[in-house]
Design an enzyme around this catalytic site. Structure first.
Site, PDB file in Angstrom:
ATOM      1  NE  ARG A   1     -11.836   1.544 -21.917  1.00 35.31           N
ATOM      2  CZ  ARG A   1     -10.818   2.375 -21.732  1.00 35.31           C
ATOM      3  NH1 ARG A   1     -10.470   3.259 -22.646  1.00 35.31           N
ATOM      4  NH2 ARG A   1     -10.143   2.350 -20.600  1.00 35.31           N
TER       5      ARG A   1
ATOM      6  CB  SER B   1     -12.659   4.371 -19.659  1.00 36.92           C
ATOM      7  OG  SER B   1     -12.371   5.608 -20.268  1.00 36.92           O
ATOM      8  CB  SER B   2     -10.997   8.613 -16.530  1.00 33.36           C
ATOM      9  OG  SER B   2     -10.361   7.803 -15.576  1.00 33.36           O
TER      10      SER B   2
ATOM     11  CG  ASN C   1      -3.938   4.412 -22.173  1.00 33.81           C
ATOM     12  OD1 ASN C   1      -4.437   5.338 -21.540  1.00 33.81           O
ATOM     13  ND2 ASN C   1      -3.216   3.488 -21.585  1.00 33.81           N
TER      14      ASN C   1
ATOM     15  N   GLY D   1      -7.174  13.542 -20.764  1.00 37.77           N
ATOM     16  CA  GLY D   1      -6.425  13.879 -19.554  1.00 37.77           C
ATOM     17  C   GLY D   1      -6.331  12.745 -18.558  1.00 37.77           C
ATOM     18  N   GLY D   2      -6.524  11.512 -19.017  1.00 43.22           N
ATOM     19  CA  GLY D   2      -6.361  10.358 -18.118  1.00 43.22           C
ATOM     20  C   GLY D   2      -7.253  10.499 -16.903  1.00 43.22           C
TER      21      GLY D   2
ATOM     22  CB  THR E   1      -7.155  10.746 -24.813  1.00 43.09           C
ATOM     23  OG1 THR E   1      -6.485   9.583 -24.397  1.00 43.09           O
ATOM     24  CG2 THR E   1      -8.644  10.566 -24.660  1.00 43.09           C
TER      25      THR E   1
HETATM   26  O1  DON Z   1      -9.785   5.600 -20.885  1.00 40.68           O
HETATM   27  C1  DON Z   1      -9.068   6.267 -20.148  1.00 40.68           C
HETATM   28  O2  DON Z   1      -9.438   6.695 -19.076  1.00 40.68           O
HETATM   29  C2  DON Z   1      -7.667   6.608 -20.620  1.00 40.68           C
HETATM   30  N1  DON Z   1      -7.199   5.629 -21.538  1.00 40.68           N
HETATM   31  C3  DON Z   1      -7.666   7.991 -21.194  1.00 40.68           C
HETATM   32  C4  DON Z   1      -6.275   8.427 -21.519  1.00 40.68           C
HETATM   33  C5  DON Z   1      -6.142   9.880 -21.659  1.00 40.68           C
HETATM   34  O3  DON Z   1      -7.053  10.648 -21.495  1.00 40.68           O
HETATM   35  C6  DON Z   1      -4.782  10.343 -21.978  1.00 40.68           C
HETATM   36  N2  DON Z   1      -4.723  11.767 -22.027  1.00 40.68           N
HETATM   37  N3  DON Z   1      -3.932  12.385 -21.484  1.00 40.68           N
END
Ligand code: DON
Length: 554
Positions: free
Chosen positions: A92, A436-437, A385, A456-457, A365
């Site tokens: 990370r 993070s997720s 990100n 997917g954030g 991502t």
């Molecule tokens: O680490 C995280 O949770 C985010 N930076 C992930 C971003 C992500 O999955 C974007 N996708 N849509």
């Protein structure tokens, strides 16, 4: 003779009923056919799943520049067959040493500047992906780093063709890409989104990959490339220092292990919130008999579990190397039971009434899964990100930098680009990892092993939760990835869902229980999964029908 035949038949029968210890095939599932092929090529050259993971990660950095890359980070969940070791490689990003808690707040008004944490050099954390690839290759691989990086270097030199997906994300990030000269010349054509079929070759990125292949860690974090990265960032208003790069360290973390209804779920540890959030949600759900419920009550229960688990994320979670997170308490079943005390199967609980803190979707991502014939496995989720990260490329490097600083809670209670809120646990501190997720996950049952994950954030974790519940029913990998999706993340207090994911009857049932529903307008996520049936050795793999990925089994 007769006895001999009986004895041999018995031995044969025993052999058949003993679970196979090795898969009968190898598999790679990723978001891009060229990256899946790169992984398979490395396996066929005698590499193991860990070498293949290096090759796939590096190839994705080239052919999906909007999703992940050398300028970003990620988590690689590993299982080594020889001794059963399970570990999460934490690559990370970290905050630069000069970062400050309030660096994105207006000094006069105290308002959060949501542009600076997302666009341009100040938004970038110190990348971890190159260091993680070196670590993976050196500690776990069979081939040299240079061998595993070769397919990516070739792809960077030869180029890849722009598809509709690239065009959509480039259009979304057009102004920021156009404002960094190197980004503009690599990713755009005359300042515009390239036409379909345009070839994007990346000579500077190829040279940076070659530097990494030649000199390992020092090839990226020290010396000429590091100098170019740091001076490029500084000239564009960023705060990186040479020491930030030289001091970057990969961490090995013990994964979160969840026992759920006879299954073992292995998932990402802090600084990813994924494993703990899944653990809380599953421990709540386990108290109920899902199969005995009507559909609206079942979805309601899953949503109420998500609401409570994401609330714990907002309140408690951050980089445990810097803040104290009550990890043990959060993963106890008894803790989840107390959260379920006020869970009413007939009515939604407004998020504002949960005690504690009150304070887009998934095509950037990337996730991939690899299984080799020895049974080594990797599930990895990588990111810069937002689509195309910060949009900033330090001149002469070809390295598109992340905007992962936005994953910190830049102001308590202020939502980030994924609408997530957080507090002090996830506040900015020098050298700290942002929460993070991303949740690469294994699902182990007595007779099977699954590998999965998705971008997917904030919705990453709920997508995994739904996939785990599907796996519990005995479903195949192809249905884990295709499943219609819904999501609740505590705040905003609404069930978000893909168009068509919920039938009219189900919507009516949920509204009657007091839920607000919101279609997110289009599908989200890009899940890539592998399932190894240990009873017969069969391996199947699947890529999300929403994306353009490819699952290869051979
Ligand atoms: O680490 C995280 O949770 C985010 N930076 C992930 C971003 C992500 O999955 C974007 N996708 N849509």
């Amino acid at each position: 003779m007769r006895w001999l035949i009986i004895l041999l038949s018995l031995v044969f029968l025993m052999a058949c009923s003993t679970p196979q210890l090795r898969p009968q095939a190898q598999a790679v599932a990723s978001a891009h056919p060229a990256a899946s092929q790169a992984g398979l090529d490395i396996l066929n050259q005698g590499g193991n799943a860990f070498d293949a993971a290096v090759a796939v990660s590096a190839a994705l950095a080239v052919v999906e520049p909007f999703g992940s890359g050398l300028g970003g980070g990620g988590f690689w969940l590993l299982h080594r067959a020889s001794d059963g070791k399970q570990v999460m490689i934490d690559g990370r990003e970290v905050a630069p040493n000069a970062a400050q808690r309030d660096m994105y707040l207006d000094p006069v008004t105290g308002q959060a500047n949501k542009v600076a944490s997302v666009n341009g050099a100040l938004a970038a954390g110190i990348p971890g992906l190159p260091a993680a690839l070196v670590h993976l290759s050196e500690q776990y691989g069979e081939l040299s780093l240079a061998d595993s990086l070769r397919p990516a270097i070739r792809l960077a030199k030869n180029g890849f063709l722009v598809n509709e997906h690239y065009r959509r994300l480039a259009r979304f990030r057009l102004p920021v890409l156009a404002s960094s000269e190197p980004a503009r010349s690599i990713f755009l054509r005359e300042g515009l989104v390239p036409e379909l079929g345009t070839r994007i070759s990346q000579q500077d990125l190829a040279a940076s990959l070659e530097s990494l292949a030649r000199d390992g860690f020092s090839g990226f974090y020290r010396g000429e490339l590091a100098d170019k990265l740091v001076s490029g960032v500084q000239q564009a208003g960023g705060i990186w220092d040479k020491q930030d790069l030289a001091n970057y360290k990969v961490k090995e973390r013990e994964p979160v292990v969840i026992d759920y209804n006879g299954m073992r779920i292995i998932s990402a540890a802090l600084p990813s919130s994924g494993g703990l959030v899944l653990s809380i949600a599953l421990n709540i759900i386990e108290q109920y008999d899902l199969a005995a419920m009507d559909e609206a009550t079942r979805v309601h229960l899953v949503v109420e579990a998500m609401r409570r688990a994401y609330q714990a994320r907002a309140q408690y979670m951050g980089d445990a190397d810097f803040v104290s997170v009550p990890t043990e308490k959060l993963s106890q079943k008894s803790y989840a039971w107390t959260l379920a005390d006020n869970l009413n199967l007939k009515a939604a609980m407004p998020s504002q009434q949960l005690t504690g803190l009150n304070a887009s979707e998934g095509h950037d991502t990337t996730h991939f899964s690899v299984l080799d014939k020895a049974g080594n496995r990797v599930a990895a989720t990588l990111s810069i990100n937002y689509p195309f990260g910060s949009g900033f490329v330090p001149p002469g490097t070809g390295v598109l930098l992340n905007d992962e600083m936005d994953d910190f809670s830049i102001k308590p209670g202020t939502p980030n680009v994924y609408g997530l809120v957080g507090g002090l646990a996830n506040a900015i501190q020098p050298n700290k990892r942002m929460l993070s997720s991303m949740s690469p996950t294994f699902i182990e049952t007595e007779g099977s092993v699954g590998l999965l994950g998705t971008p997917g954030g904030s919705r990453i974790i709920s997508m995994l939760l739904l996939a785990i519940l599907e796996a519990e029913k005995g479903a195949q990998a192809s249905s884990w990835v295709a499943l219609p999706r819904y999501h609740h993340q505590y705040l905003p207090d609404v069930i978000q869902h893909e168009p068509g994911a919920l039938s009219d009857e189900l919507k009516a049932g949920l509204i009657a229980k007091g839920h607000l529903l919101e279609s997110v307008g289009r599908t989200y996520g890009n899940m890539h999964a592998i399932l190894w049936d240990k009873e017969n050795g069969r391996v199947t793999a699947a890529s999300d029908p929403r994306g353009k990925g490819m699952a290869l089994v051979e």
